[in-house]
Motif scaffolding. Structure first.
Motif, PDB file in Angstrom:
ATOM      1  N   ALA A  64      82.201  46.229  48.427  1.00 10.40           N
ATOM      2  CA  ALA A  64      82.340  45.396  49.629  1.00 10.40           C
ATOM      3  C   ALA A  64      83.070  46.155  50.738  1.00 10.40           C
ATOM      4  N   LEU A  65      84.104  46.896  50.354  1.00  7.62           N
ATOM      5  CA  LEU A  65      84.826  47.695  51.335  1.00  7.62           C
ATOM      6  C   LEU A  65      83.931  48.816  51.876  1.00  7.62           C
ATOM      7  N   VAL A  66      83.194  49.457  50.996  1.00 11.90           N
ATOM      8  CA  VAL A  66      82.294  50.538  51.419  1.00 11.90           C
ATOM      9  C   VAL A  66      81.236  50.005  52.383  1.00 11.90           C
ATOM     10  N   VAL A  67      80.680  48.841  52.096  1.00 16.32           N
ATOM     11  CA  VAL A  67      79.675  48.253  52.987  1.00 16.32           C
ATOM     12  C   VAL A  67      80.296  47.942  54.353  1.00 16.32           C
ATOM     13  N   ALA A  68      81.511  47.400  54.363  1.00 13.83           N
ATOM     14  CA  ALA A  68      82.183  47.133  55.636  1.00 13.83           C
ATOM     15  C   ALA A  68      82.427  48.424  56.409  1.00 13.83           C
ATOM     16  N   LEU A  69      82.866  49.461  55.707  1.00 17.51           N
ATOM     17  CA  LEU A  69      83.108  50.746  56.370  1.00 17.51           C
ATOM     18  C   LEU A  69      81.811  51.362  56.888  1.00 17.51           C
ATOM     19  N   THR A  70      80.716  51.162  56.151  1.00  7.59           N
ATOM     20  CA  THR A  70      79.440  51.692  56.650  1.00  7.59           C
ATOM     21  C   THR A  70      79.011  50.947  57.908  1.00  7.59           C
ATOM     22  N   GLY A  71      79.301  49.660  57.974  1.00  2.87           N
ATOM     23  CA  GLY A  71      79.002  48.917  59.195  1.00  2.87           C
ATOM     24  C   GLY A  71      79.772  49.456  60.390  1.00  2.87           C
ATOM     25  N   VAL A  72      81.047  49.731  60.167  1.00  4.66           N
ATOM     26  CA  VAL A  72      81.880  50.310  61.229  1.00  4.66           C
ATOM     27  C   VAL A  72      81.343  51.694  61.615  1.00  4.66           C
ATOM     28  N   ALA A  73      80.949  52.485  60.619  1.00  2.61           N
ATOM     29  CA  ALA A  73      80.405  53.818  60.891  1.00  2.61           C
ATOM     30  C   ALA A  73      79.116  53.731  61.715  1.00  2.61           C
ATOM     31  N   GLU A  74      78.264  52.773  61.385  1.00  2.00           N
ATOM     32  CA  GLU A  74      77.023  52.609  62.150  1.00  2.00           C
ATOM     33  C   GLU A  74      77.311  52.232  63.596  1.00  2.00           C
ATOM     34  N   LEU A  75      78.246  51.318  63.792  1.00  2.00           N
ATOM     35  CA  LEU A  75      78.603  50.927  65.159  1.00  2.00           C
ATOM     36  C   LEU A  75      79.224  52.090  65.930  1.00  2.00           C
ATOM     37  N   ALA A  76      80.107  52.821  65.269  1.00  4.66           N
ATOM     38  CA  ALA A  76      80.735  53.976  65.927  1.00  4.66           C
ATOM     39  C   ALA A  76      79.686  55.029  66.280  1.00  4.66           C
ATOM     40  N   GLY A  77      78.752  55.275  65.372  1.00  3.85           N
ATOM     41  CA  GLY A  77      77.695  56.245  65.636  1.00  3.85           C
ATOM     42  C   GLY A  77      76.796  55.815  66.780  1.00  3.85           C
ATOM     43  N   ALA A  78      76.468  54.530  66.814  1.00  8.29           N
ATOM     44  CA  ALA A  78      75.625  54.007  67.894  1.00  8.29           C
ATOM     45  C   ALA A  78      76.307  54.183  69.248  1.00  8.29           C
ATOM     46  N   ILE A  79      77.588  53.855  69.287  1.00  6.36           N
ATOM     47  CA  ILE A  79      78.341  54.025  70.535  1.00  6.36           C
ATOM     48  C   ILE A  79      78.441  55.508  70.891  1.00  6.36           C
ATOM     49  N   GLY A  80      78.754  56.330  69.897  1.00  8.77           N
ATOM     50  CA  GLY A  80      78.898  57.761  70.136  1.00  8.77           C
ATOM     51  C   GLY A  80      77.639  58.411  70.669  1.00  8.77           C
ATOM     52  N   LEU A  81      76.478  57.962  70.213  1.00  6.81           N
ATOM     53  CA  LEU A  81      75.218  58.517  70.734  1.00  6.81           C
ATOM     54  C   LEU A  81      75.075  58.304  72.232  1.00  6.81           C
ATOM     55  N   MET A  82      75.691  57.264  72.749  1.00 11.16           N
ATOM     56  CA  MET A  82      75.536  56.926  74.154  1.00 11.16           C
ATOM     57  C   MET A  82      76.599  57.556  75.052  1.00 11.16           C
ATOM     58  N   ILE A  83      77.563  58.243  74.457  1.00 16.21           N
ATOM     59  CA  ILE A  83      78.639  58.881  75.228  1.00 16.21           C
ATOM     60  C   ILE A  83      78.472  60.389  75.112  1.00 16.21           C
ATOM     61  N   GLN A  84      78.152  61.029  76.219  1.00 16.32           N
ATOM     62  CA  GLN A  84      77.801  62.451  76.223  1.00 16.32           C
ATOM     63  C   GLN A  84      78.761  63.340  75.427  1.00 16.32           C
ATOM     64  N   PRO A  85      80.077  63.265  75.624  1.00 13.39           N
ATOM     65  CA  PRO A  85      80.961  64.162  74.878  1.00 13.39           C
ATOM     66  C   PRO A  85      80.971  63.906  73.364  1.00 13.39           C
ATOM     67  N   LEU A  86      80.563  62.720  72.948  1.00 12.75           N
ATOM     68  CA  LEU A  86      80.568  62.369  71.523  1.00 12.75           C
ATOM     69  C   LEU A  86      79.194  62.468  70.876  1.00 12.75           C
ATOM     70  N   ARG A  87      78.170  62.731  71.666  1.00  9.21           N
ATOM     71  CA  ARG A  87      76.779  62.638  71.210  1.00  9.21           C
ATOM     72  C   ARG A  87      76.479  63.522  70.005  1.00  9.21           C
TER      73      ARG A  87
END
Length: 130
Positions: A41-64
């Motif tokens: 359950a913790l791993v699934v929650a962390l993967t959700g956070v990772a997906e959101l962070a990755g999605a945001i990062g793709l849209m920010i040039q320095p983090l892409r």
């Protein structure tokens, strides 16, 4: 709009939706998590956070680029859950999915890994920059 930009936006939207699903409806993801993964359950929650962070990062040039690498590694790391789901015929919501679902999903995982790397401008393969 360039193809890579469209691919990046599309991937970011898909990962954002998946991240929200991991956080708001984790039961199905927990169910397909292999037994050897601690605290599913913790791993699934962390993967959700990772997906959101990755999605945001793709849209920010320095983090892409970092987001592209991170999402590619993420897709590689969750592949065992997809394999577990397929091989053990784990029902989700009482529904058993056929190999018409599992086969393409498993085959597409390397393409998703490539997509993250390409959309994140980590690689150009098989295209060449001009």
């Amino acid at each position: 709009m360039r193809v890579r930009t469209i691919a990046r936006i599309t991937l970011a939207v898909l990962y954002a939706l998946a991240g929200v699903a991991h956080l708001t409806r984790p039961a199905g993801f927990v169910a397909i998590t292999p037994d050897w993964v601690p605290a599913p359950a913790l791993v699934v929650a962390l993967t959700g956070v990772a997906e959101l962070a990755g999605a945001i990062g793709l849209m920010i040039q320095p983090l892409r680029r970092a987001a592209g690498v991170g999402l590619a590694l993420y897709a590689l790391c969750v592949w065992p859950a997809n394999i577990n789901h397929a091989l053990n015929d784990i029902a989700l919501g009482g529904v058993h999915l056929s190999w018409w679902y599992h086969g393409p999903r498993l085959v597409l995982q390397p393409i998703i890994i490539w997509w993250a790397l390409w959309a994140g401008a980590v690689i150009d393969w098989p295209f060449r920059r001009r």
